[in-house]
Design a protein around this motif. Structure first.
Motif, PDB file in Angstrom:
ATOM      1  N   SER A   1     -42.184  29.271  84.832  1.00 41.38           N
ATOM      2  CA  SER A   1     -42.714  29.198  86.185  1.00 41.38           C
ATOM      3  C   SER A   1     -44.018  28.394  86.209  1.00 41.38           C
ATOM      4  O   SER A   1     -44.696  28.269  85.182  1.00 41.38           O
ATOM      5  N   ASP A   2     -44.375  27.852  87.355  1.00 39.32           N
ATOM      6  CA  ASP A   2     -45.657  27.152  87.481  1.00 39.32           C
ATOM      7  C   ASP A   2     -46.820  28.136  87.454  1.00 39.32           C
ATOM      8  O   ASP A   2     -47.913  27.805  86.978  1.00 39.32           O
ATOM      9  N   LEU A   3     -46.630  29.352  87.970  1.00 34.00           N
ATOM     10  CA  LEU A   3     -47.660  30.384  87.964  1.00 34.00           C
ATOM     11  C   LEU A   3     -47.387  31.344  86.811  1.00 34.00           C
ATOM     12  O   LEU A   3     -46.374  32.043  86.808  1.00 34.00           O
ATOM     13  N   ARG A   4     -48.293  31.389  85.832  1.00 32.86           N
ATOM     14  CA  ARG A   4     -48.040  32.142  84.605  1.00 32.86           C
ATOM     15  C   ARG A   4     -49.192  33.085  84.288  1.00 32.86           C
ATOM     16  O   ARG A   4     -50.297  32.628  83.969  1.00 32.86           O
ATOM     17  N   PRO A   5     -48.980  34.375  84.342  1.00 29.60           N
ATOM     18  CA  PRO A   5     -49.983  35.308  83.816  1.00 29.60           C
ATOM     19  C   PRO A   5     -50.089  35.110  82.298  1.00 29.60           C
ATOM     20  O   PRO A   5     -49.126  34.713  81.644  1.00 29.60           O
ATOM     21  N   PHE A   6     -51.261  35.375  81.733  1.00 28.36           N
ATOM     22  CA  PHE A   6     -51.397  35.228  80.282  1.00 28.36           C
ATOM     23  C   PHE A   6     -52.293  36.311  79.715  1.00 28.36           C
ATOM     24  O   PHE A   6     -53.128  36.911  80.413  1.00 28.36           O
ATOM     25  N   LEU A   7     -52.101  36.555  78.425  1.00 28.29           N
ATOM     26  CA  LEU A   7     -52.946  37.457  77.644  1.00 28.29           C
ATOM     27  C   LEU A   7     -53.669  36.613  76.601  1.00 28.29           C
ATOM     28  O   LEU A   7     -53.108  35.649  76.071  1.00 28.29           O
ATOM     29  N   THR A   8     -54.908  36.978  76.301  1.00 20.63           N
ATOM     30  CA  THR A   8     -55.683  36.206  75.339  1.00 20.63           C
ATOM     31  C   THR A   8     -56.396  37.128  74.369  1.00 20.63           C
ATOM     32  O   THR A   8     -56.770  38.257  74.708  1.00 20.63           O
ATOM     33  N   ALA A   9     -56.586  36.642  73.134  1.00 22.30           N
ATOM     34  CA  ALA A   9     -57.328  37.374  72.112  1.00 22.30           C
ATOM     35  C   ALA A   9     -57.917  36.352  71.143  1.00 22.30           C
ATOM     36  O   ALA A   9     -57.367  35.258  70.964  1.00 22.30           O
ATOM     37  N   GLY A  10     -59.043  36.711  70.527  1.00 24.16           N
ATOM     38  CA  GLY A  10     -59.649  35.765  69.606  1.00 24.16           C
ATOM     39  C   GLY A  10     -60.844  36.329  68.886  1.00 24.16           C
ATOM     40  O   GLY A  10     -61.190  37.510  69.018  1.00 24.16           O
ATOM     41  N   ILE A  11     -61.501  35.470  68.102  1.00 23.72           N
ATOM     42  CA  ILE A  11     -62.706  35.829  67.360  1.00 23.72           C
ATOM     43  C   ILE A  11     -63.760  34.759  67.611  1.00 23.72           C
ATOM     44  O   ILE A  11     -63.438  33.617  67.947  1.00 23.72           O
ATOM     45  N   GLY A  12     -65.028  35.139  67.454  1.00 22.44           N
ATOM     46  CA  GLY A  12     -66.088  34.170  67.661  1.00 22.44           C
ATOM     47  C   GLY A  12     -67.453  34.784  67.437  1.00 22.44           C
ATOM     48  O   GLY A  12     -67.597  35.819  66.761  1.00 22.44           O
ATOM     49  N   GLU A  13     -68.466  34.161  68.014  1.00 18.05           N
ATOM     50  CA  GLU A  13     -69.839  34.612  67.848  1.00 18.05           C
ATOM     51  C   GLU A  13     -70.603  34.421  69.162  1.00 18.05           C
ATOM     52  O   GLU A  13     -70.235  33.579  69.987  1.00 18.05           O
ATOM     53  N   ILE A  14     -71.677  35.208  69.331  1.00 17.54           N
ATOM     54  CA  ILE A  14     -72.649  34.946  70.400  1.00 17.54           C
ATOM     55  C   ILE A  14     -73.991  34.648  69.751  1.00 17.54           C
ATOM     56  O   ILE A  14     -74.273  35.070  68.619  1.00 17.54           O
ATOM     57  N   MET A  15     -74.813  33.891  70.495  1.00 23.68           N
ATOM     58  CA  MET A  15     -76.103  33.488  69.978  1.00 23.68           C
ATOM     59  C   MET A  15     -77.080  33.399  71.145  1.00 23.68           C
ATOM     60  O   MET A  15     -76.697  33.013  72.247  1.00 23.68           O
ATOM     61  N   PHE A  16     -78.341  33.757  70.895  1.00 23.02           N
ATOM     62  CA  PHE A  16     -79.373  33.658  71.915  1.00 23.02           C
ATOM     63  C   PHE A  16     -80.442  32.671  71.469  1.00 23.02           C
ATOM     64  O   PHE A  16     -80.905  32.703  70.319  1.00 23.02           O
ATOM     65  N   ASP A  17     -80.816  31.786  72.377  1.00 18.29           N
ATOM     66  CA  ASP A  17     -81.862  30.792  72.123  1.00 18.29           C
ATOM     67  C   ASP A  17     -81.609  29.975  70.857  1.00 18.29           C
ATOM     68  O   ASP A  17     -82.551  29.642  70.117  1.00 18.29           O
ATOM     69  N   GLU A  18     -80.340  29.681  70.601  1.00 16.88           N
ATOM     70  CA  GLU A  18     -79.933  28.802  69.498  1.00 16.88           C
ATOM     71  C   GLU A  18     -80.436  29.298  68.140  1.00 16.88           C
ATOM     72  O   GLU A  18     -80.670  28.508  67.220  1.00 16.88           O
ATOM     73  N   ASP A  19     -80.587  30.605  67.993  1.00 19.31           N
ATOM     74  CA  ASP A  19     -81.077  31.200  66.749  1.00 19.31           C
ATOM     75  C   ASP A  19     -79.893  31.571  65.856  1.00 19.31           C
ATOM     76  O   ASP A  19     -79.281  32.624  66.024  1.00 19.31           O
TER      77      ASP A  19
END
Length: 466
Positions: A390-408
Motif C-alpha cells: 500500500s502507499d500508506l504503510r504503518p511501521f515499527l522501528t528499533a535501533g541503537i545509538g548515543e546522545i550527547m550534550f554540547d558536543e562532549d
C-alpha cells in the motif's frame, strides 16, 4: 571552534595536495603521447554486468553476493589488480603525510616516533565517534572516494550490489579502520556515508565515463577537458591506464570496453529481449578505423544498452530524508522540550524493511539556568513496514545509538530505542513520514522521546522494484 576549523582546513589541504599529485601524474599520458602513434595502445579489459547472460533464477535471491565468487563472468583479476593499485596509492599517501610537518597533518610526535602501531590501536579502540568535520568533507569528500572504490568493482563487470559491498569493505577496513586510523579515530558518519553516497556517485560516474569515451574521449570537443574529466571521475583507473602507457605493457588491468549482442530471457516472465552492448574503442596514433570528425587518430563504435535483464537492486534503494523533530528529554537532565531538525541516510532494501543512520539535534534550555544546551541524538535504526504494497504503510522501528550534550564526547550516553509511525509514498522517488520514538539508557536510567516528520528522497528510479 578555531581548533576544529583548523583541523578541517588541514584535512582539506592534505586531500588537495594528494589529489593534485595524482592528477599531475595522469596528465603525463596525454602530454607524452601528443597525438603520435606509439607501440602501446589502451585495450578493453572487461565487460559490464548488463552485457552478461544472467539466469533468471539468479534474482530469486536479489541480494546474493558474487563478489567472492565470479560465477557470472565478472573480471575478478581486474578487480584484484585495481585493489592492489588502491593499496599502493594509499601507502604512498600515508608515507608522504608522515614526512609533512605536524601543522599540516595534525599528527602528534607519538604518531611519528615509531609508535604508529600503538596510535592505530588507540584510535580503533576509541571509535567509532560522531566526528565534527564540515559537510563538504563528510558528504562530498567521502562520497566521492566511496564512488572511486565502487567503480573498481563496477567496471570489472560486477553488479551494483557487489560494487557497493566492495566500496563498503574498502572504505571501512582499508581506510577508516586502516590508513586513517593511524591519524584519527574512525568516524560513524564516514562508515555509512562513504559507501552509500559512493554508490550513488559511482554509478553516475560509471555511466558518464562511457558517454565521454563514446565522444572520442572529449568533453565539449576538448581533449584536455576529456582527460581531466576522465581522471576526476575515476582517478584509480586513469592512473592505471597512464602507468601502463608509461611502461608500455598491461601491468595494471585498467580501462573499459563493452560490446556484445545476445538474446536473453527476462527474469520476470518468458519474454526474450535483444541485449545490445556498448562499444568504446579509443585508439592513439593514426589507427586503422575511421576517425571521428575533427579528431585525428581516434575512432569509436557506439550503440546503447537495452539493459535486459534488469537488476532489481540499484541506486533506487538509497534514501535520504530531512525534516523536523520535537524533543522531550528526561527530567533528570533539567532541560526543557523544544523543536529541532533531523536527517537520515539509509538503504530501503524492500518495501517491508529499511535501515538508516539517523541524526537529530535541538537547542534545549536549562530549566534553572536558562542556558542553551546543544542536544544530539544519532544511531542506526531498522524499520519494518506493515501493508507494504500500500502507499500508506504503518511501521515499527528499533535501533541503537548515543546522545550527547554540547558536543562532549567524554559524556556521551549509549541508548536503545523503539517506536512507530506512518510512511506515505508520493511516487517512486518521494515519500512523507511521521514517527514517534522512545530512547532508553541503561547506564543513566533515563528516557527521551521524539516526534518527527520528514520528507524522503529515493535516488535513481526509486521504489520501482523489490
Amino acid at each position: 571552534m578555531l581548533i576544529q576549523n583548523r583541523n578541517n582546513a588541514n584535512r582539506l589541504l592534505k586531500n588537495t595536495v594528494c589529489f593534485c599529485l595524482f592528477y599531475a601524474s595522469s596528465c603525463l599520458y596525454a602530454q607524452e603521447n601528443n597525438g603520435e602513434e606509439g607501440p602501446y595502445q589502451v585495450k578493453p579489459t572487461n565487460s559490464a554486468w548488463e552485457e552478461k547472460q544472467i539466469t533468471p533464477s539468479f534474482y530469486d535471491s536479489p541480494y546474493r553476493v558474487s563478489l567472492f565468487n565470479a560465477e557470472n563472468g565478472e573480471d575478478s583479476d581486474r578487480l584484484l589488480s585495481q585493489t592492489y593499485s588502491i593499496f599502493g596509492y594509499g601507502f604512498a599517501v600515508i608515507g608522504a603525510l608522515a614526512l609533512m610537518p605536524e601543522s599540516v597533518t595534525n599528527w602528534d610526535d607519538s604518531s611519528r616516533d615509531n609508535n604508529l602501531g600503538a596510535k592505530w590501536l588507540e584510535n580503533v579502540k576509541a571509535g567509532p565517534v560522531w566526528d565534527r568535520d564540515d559537510w563538504y568533507i563528510n558528504v562530498v569528500g567521502h562520497g566521492y572516494f566511496g564512488g572511486v572504490y565502487y567503480q573498481a568493482a563496477r567496471k570489472s563487470g560486477y553488479r551494483q550490489w557487489d560494487a557497493f559491498l566492495y566500496s563498503f569493505m574498502m572504505s571501512t577496513f582499508y581506510w577508516e579502520y586502516g590508513i586513517e586510523a593511524f591519524a584519527e579515530v574512525p568516524s560513524i558518519q564516514d562508515l555509512v556515508v562513504t559507501p552509500v553516497l559512493g554508490w550513488a556517485y559511482g554509478e553516475w560516474a560509471f555511466n558518464t565515463e562511457k558517454e565521454i569515451w563514446a565522444n572520442g574521449g572529449t568533453v565539449l570537443g576538448s581533449e584536455a577537458l576529456g582527460n581531466t574529466s576522465l581522471f576526476l571521475l575515476d582517478p584509480v583507473d586513469s592512473l592505471g591506464r597512464n602507468f601502463n602507457y608509461l611502461v608500455g605493457q598491461d601491468i595494471i588491468k585498467a580501462g573499459t570496453g563493452y560490446f556484445t549482442y545476445q538474446q536473453v530471457k527476462s527474469p520476470y516472465d518468458e519474454t526474450v529481449d535483444n541485449q545490445v552492448g556498448f562499444t568504446v574503442r579509443y585508439m592513439y596514433g593514426s589507427g586503422d578505423s575511421k576517425a571521428l570528425p575533427g579528431i585525428s587518430g581516434k575512432s569509436r563504435e557506439r550503440s546503447s544498452y537495452t539493459n535486459s535483464p534488469v537488476d532489481p537492486v540499484d541506486t533506487g534503494i538509497i534514501g535520504f530524508s530531512v525534516g523536523g523533530v520535537y524533543v522531550n528529554p528526561d527530567n533528570s537532565w533539567g532541560l526543557t522540550d523544544d523543536y529541532g531538525y533531523q536527517w537520515s541516510l539509509g538503504l530501503y532494501f524492500t518495501r517491508r524493511f529499511s535501515t538508516r543512520l539517523n541524526y537529530s539535534t535541538a537547542d534545549l534550555k536549562g530549566k534553572q539556568s536558562d542556558q542553551t544546551v546543544k542536544y544530539e541524538n544519532y544511531g542506526l535504526d531498522m524499520l519494518y513496514y506493515l501493508y507494504a504494497e500500500s502507499d500508506l504503510r504503518p511501521f515499527l522501528t528499533a535501533g541503537i545509538g548515543e546522545i550527547m550534550f554540547d558536543e562532549d564526547r567524554d559524556d556521551k550516553t549509549f541508548q536503545i530505542n523503539a517506536g512507530l509511525g506512518l510512511h506515505y509514498k508520493l511516487d517512486n522517488n518521494w515519500a512523507l513520514e511521521a514517527g514517534w520514538s522512545n530512547y532508553y539508557s541503561t547506564s543513566t536510567n533515563t528516557r527521551e522521546s521524539q516526534i518527527s516528520t520528514s520528507l524522503i528522497y529515493r535516488f535513481g528510479r526509486g521504489e520501482w522494484s523489490l
